[in-house]
Motif scaffolding. Sequence first.
Motif, PDB file in Angstrom:
ATOM      1  N   SER A 141      12.869 -35.568  21.622  1.00 58.64           N
ATOM      2  CA  SER A 141      13.968 -34.664  21.926  1.00 58.64           C
ATOM      3  C   SER A 141      14.622 -35.082  23.214  1.00 58.64           C
ATOM      4  N   PRO A 142      15.946 -34.949  23.288  1.00 62.78           N
ATOM      5  CA  PRO A 142      16.599 -35.298  24.533  1.00 62.78           C
ATOM      6  C   PRO A 142      16.183 -34.333  25.644  1.00 62.78           C
ATOM      7  N   ALA A 143      16.117 -34.823  26.878  1.00 66.61           N
ATOM      8  CA  ALA A 143      15.712 -33.970  27.993  1.00 66.61           C
ATOM      9  C   ALA A 143      16.616 -32.754  28.091  1.00 66.61           C
ATOM     10  N   GLY A 144      16.027 -31.610  28.348  1.00 66.30           N
ATOM     11  CA  GLY A 144      16.797 -30.381  28.527  1.00 66.30           C
ATOM     12  C   GLY A 144      17.245 -29.767  27.196  1.00 66.30           C
ATOM     13  N   ASN A 145      16.909 -30.393  26.103  1.00 66.01           N
ATOM     14  CA  ASN A 145      17.313 -29.859  24.804  1.00 66.01           C
ATOM     15  C   ASN A 145      16.146 -30.068  23.842  1.00 66.01           C
ATOM     16  N   PRO A 146      15.034 -29.373  24.119  1.00 66.97           N
ATOM     17  CA  PRO A 146      13.795 -29.714  23.447  1.00 66.97           C
ATOM     18  C   PRO A 146      13.764 -29.359  21.965  1.00 66.97           C
ATOM     19  N   GLN A 147      14.617 -28.451  21.504  1.00 70.74           N
ATOM     20  CA  GLN A 147      14.453 -27.969  20.137  1.00 70.74           C
ATOM     21  C   GLN A 147      15.536 -28.457  19.188  1.00 70.74           C
ATOM     22  N   ASN A 148      16.731 -28.678  19.741  1.00 69.25           N
ATOM     23  CA  ASN A 148      17.876 -28.819  18.847  1.00 69.25           C
ATOM     24  C   ASN A 148      17.939 -30.142  18.105  1.00 69.25           C
ATOM     25  N   ASP A 149      16.942 -30.979  18.279  1.00 69.55           N
ATOM     26  CA  ASP A 149      16.999 -32.280  17.640  1.00 69.55           C
ATOM     27  C   ASP A 149      16.185 -32.330  16.353  1.00 69.55           C
ATOM     28  N   LYS A 150      15.500 -31.220  16.029  1.00 69.78           N
ATOM     29  CA  LYS A 150      14.615 -31.237  14.872  1.00 69.78           C
ATOM     30  C   LYS A 150      15.436 -30.913  13.622  1.00 69.78           C
ATOM     31  N   VAL A 151      15.617 -31.908  12.784  1.00 67.81           N
ATOM     32  CA  VAL A 151      16.480 -31.731  11.615  1.00 67.81           C
ATOM     33  C   VAL A 151      15.709 -32.128  10.362  1.00 67.81           C
ATOM     34  N   TYR A 152      15.820 -31.342   9.333  1.00 70.90           N
ATOM     35  CA  TYR A 152      15.260 -31.705   8.032  1.00 70.90           C
ATOM     36  C   TYR A 152      16.398 -31.809   7.030  1.00 70.90           C
ATOM     37  N   ILE A 153      16.537 -32.977   6.434  1.00 72.15           N
ATOM     38  CA  ILE A 153      17.465 -33.103   5.314  1.00 72.15           C
ATOM     39  C   ILE A 153      16.717 -32.578   4.092  1.00 72.15           C
ATOM     40  N   LEU A 154      17.277 -31.571   3.443  1.00 73.32           N
ATOM     41  CA  LEU A 154      16.559 -30.922   2.341  1.00 73.32           C
ATOM     42  C   LEU A 154      16.713 -31.735   1.051  1.00 73.32           C
ATOM     43  N   PRO A 155      15.733 -31.604   0.144  1.00 73.67           N
ATOM     44  CA  PRO A 155      15.868 -32.285  -1.144  1.00 73.67           C
ATOM     45  C   PRO A 155      17.112 -31.784  -1.881  1.00 73.67           C
ATOM     46  N   ALA A 156      17.692 -32.648  -2.706  1.00 65.69           N
ATOM     47  CA  ALA A 156      18.887 -32.229  -3.457  1.00 65.69           C
ATOM     48  C   ALA A 156      18.522 -31.074  -4.384  1.00 65.69           C
ATOM     49  N   PRO A 157      19.432 -30.102  -4.533  1.00 64.41           N
ATOM     50  CA  PRO A 157      19.118 -28.965  -5.417  1.00 64.41           C
ATOM     51  C   PRO A 157      19.076 -29.400  -6.869  1.00 64.41           C
ATOM     52  N   SER A 158      18.309 -28.673  -7.642  1.00 66.31           N
ATOM     53  CA  SER A 158      18.257 -28.945  -9.080  1.00 66.31           C
ATOM     54  C   SER A 158      19.349 -28.123  -9.766  1.00 66.31           C
ATOM     55  N   LEU A 159      20.012 -28.733 -10.742  1.00 62.85           N
ATOM     56  CA  LEU A 159      21.063 -28.005 -11.460  1.00 62.85           C
ATOM     57  C   LEU A 159      20.576 -27.506 -12.821  1.00 62.85           C
ATOM     58  N   LYS A 160      19.294 -27.623 -13.048  1.00 66.62           N
ATOM     59  CA  LYS A 160      18.710 -27.102 -14.293  1.00 66.62           C
ATOM     60  C   LYS A 160      17.562 -26.173 -13.940  1.00 66.62           C
ATOM     61  N   GLY A 161      17.545 -25.014 -14.599  1.00 59.53           N
ATOM     62  CA  GLY A 161      16.459 -24.073 -14.347  1.00 59.53           C
ATOM     63  C   GLY A 161      15.812 -23.657 -15.649  1.00 59.53           C
ATOM     64  N   THR A 162      14.877 -22.707 -15.499  1.00 57.90           N
ATOM     65  CA  THR A 162      14.167 -22.277 -16.710  1.00 57.90           C
ATOM     66  C   THR A 162      14.564 -20.861 -17.112  1.00 57.90           C
ATOM     67  N   MET A 163      15.501 -20.263 -16.358  1.00 59.05           N
ATOM     68  CA  MET A 163      15.907 -18.886 -16.670  1.00 59.05           C
ATOM     69  C   MET A 163      17.429 -18.835 -16.778  1.00 59.05           C
ATOM     70  N   SER A 164      17.945 -18.129 -17.762  1.00 60.10           N
ATOM     71  CA  SER A 164      19.400 -18.026 -17.913  1.00 60.10           C
ATOM     72  C   SER A 164      19.968 -17.071 -16.868  1.00 60.10           C
ATOM     73  N   VAL A 165      21.262 -17.167 -16.631  1.00 59.48           N
ATOM     74  CA  VAL A 165      21.917 -16.233 -15.704  1.00 59.48           C
ATOM     75  C   VAL A 165      21.712 -14.804 -16.208  1.00 59.48           C
ATOM     76  N   GLU A 166      21.812 -14.640 -17.514  1.00 61.52           N
ATOM     77  CA  GLU A 166      21.674 -13.290 -18.077  1.00 61.52           C
ATOM     78  C   GLU A 166      20.275 -12.722 -17.806  1.00 61.52           C
ATOM     79  N   GLU A 167      19.266 -13.579 -17.970  1.00 60.70           N
ATOM     80  CA  GLU A 167      17.889 -13.106 -17.709  1.00 60.70           C
ATOM     81  C   GLU A 167      17.704 -12.777 -16.229  1.00 60.70           C
ATOM     82  N   ALA A 168      18.285 -13.599 -15.370  1.00 63.06           N
ATOM     83  CA  ALA A 168      18.148 -13.347 -13.925  1.00 63.06           C
ATOM     84  C   ALA A 168      18.836 -12.025 -13.562  1.00 63.06           C
ATOM     85  N   LEU A 169      19.998 -11.779 -14.169  1.00 59.02           N
ATOM     86  CA  LEU A 169      20.702 -10.514 -13.906  1.00 59.02           C
ATOM     87  C   LEU A 169      19.870  -9.326 -14.385  1.00 59.02           C
ATOM     88  N   GLN A 170      19.283  -9.482 -15.555  1.00 57.47           N
ATOM     89  CA  GLN A 170      18.488  -8.387 -16.131  1.00 57.47           C
ATOM     90  C   GLN A 170      17.258  -8.088 -15.274  1.00 57.47           C
TER      91      GLN A 170
END
Length: 233
Positions: free
Chosen positions: A18-47
């Motif tokens: 981390s840069p001096a005087g900025n101990p926290q702001n350098d921690k970055v996680y690039i998240l995994p790409a989201p999945s565009l397929k699921g196992t539940m329909s929108v209708e089921e999720a709404l219900q």
Amino acid sequence: MKLFITALILMMGVSPESPAGNPQNDKVYILPAPSLKGTMSVEEALQQRRSRRQFLDRELSMEQLSQILWSAYGITVKRDDYPVLRGGLRTAPSAGALYPLEIYVMVGNVKGIEPGLYKYNSEDHSIRCTISEDLRKEASSAAYNQKMIKDAPAVLFYSAAYERCSKKYGERGKERYVCMDLGHSAENVYLQAEALHLGTCAVGAFSDEALKKLFQLPADEEPIYMMPIGYCK
Ligand SMILES: Cc1cc2nc3c(=O)[nH]c(=O)nc-3n(C[C@H](O)[C@H](O)[C@H](O)COP(=O)(O)O)c2cc1C
């Protein structure tokens, strides 16, 4: 490049420099790409959608967190030609595509991510640490001791940068549009959580002042919602 290297180091489980005087702001996680397929329909999720308040102390995966944040405010159409969009069009509609919300996540128990408060960056689907401390207990106290906030392994926190909206739409932007935008994003989170067999609950009851202080929010952001995420009891 620096962002990439930091993310790589974190993935390898090594603390980044981390840069001096900025101990926290350098921690970055690039998240995994989201999945565009699921196992539940929108209708089921709404219900099935319900506000769920009892959570197991069970670890979430980075993929689950990624999916939840993407549903909230992820970019679905990149538009680098319009800098005002800050990356592109998103999963949730927004008045004038101004995107006045900022989304943070309090991480308590997510595999591969150190506990702390992180700010979500839609543009590269990453989270950047703003405070490297588990703040869930204090946030629960600020929310009048709502237990779900300290029990859930991760808690989304929304702030609103009202000015982004009021600059263009005046009082109407501030009084109406920002909260409408929030509702759209939060409903996405409800449905996505349901589809992942997780639970969430919208939490609007908390002390604004206490959260502003706890999260060290920038002066132009106001607390607006919290949403605990986890496996339900
Ligand atoms: C603006 C708003 C604020 C809310 N704040 C809280 C809260 O602070 N604590 C809580 O337990 N539930 C909160 N809720 C959840 C509601 O209690 C819940 O949506 C309602 O009881 C209907 O239940 P359902 O969501 O399961 O359909 C809130 C919901 C909304 C829309």
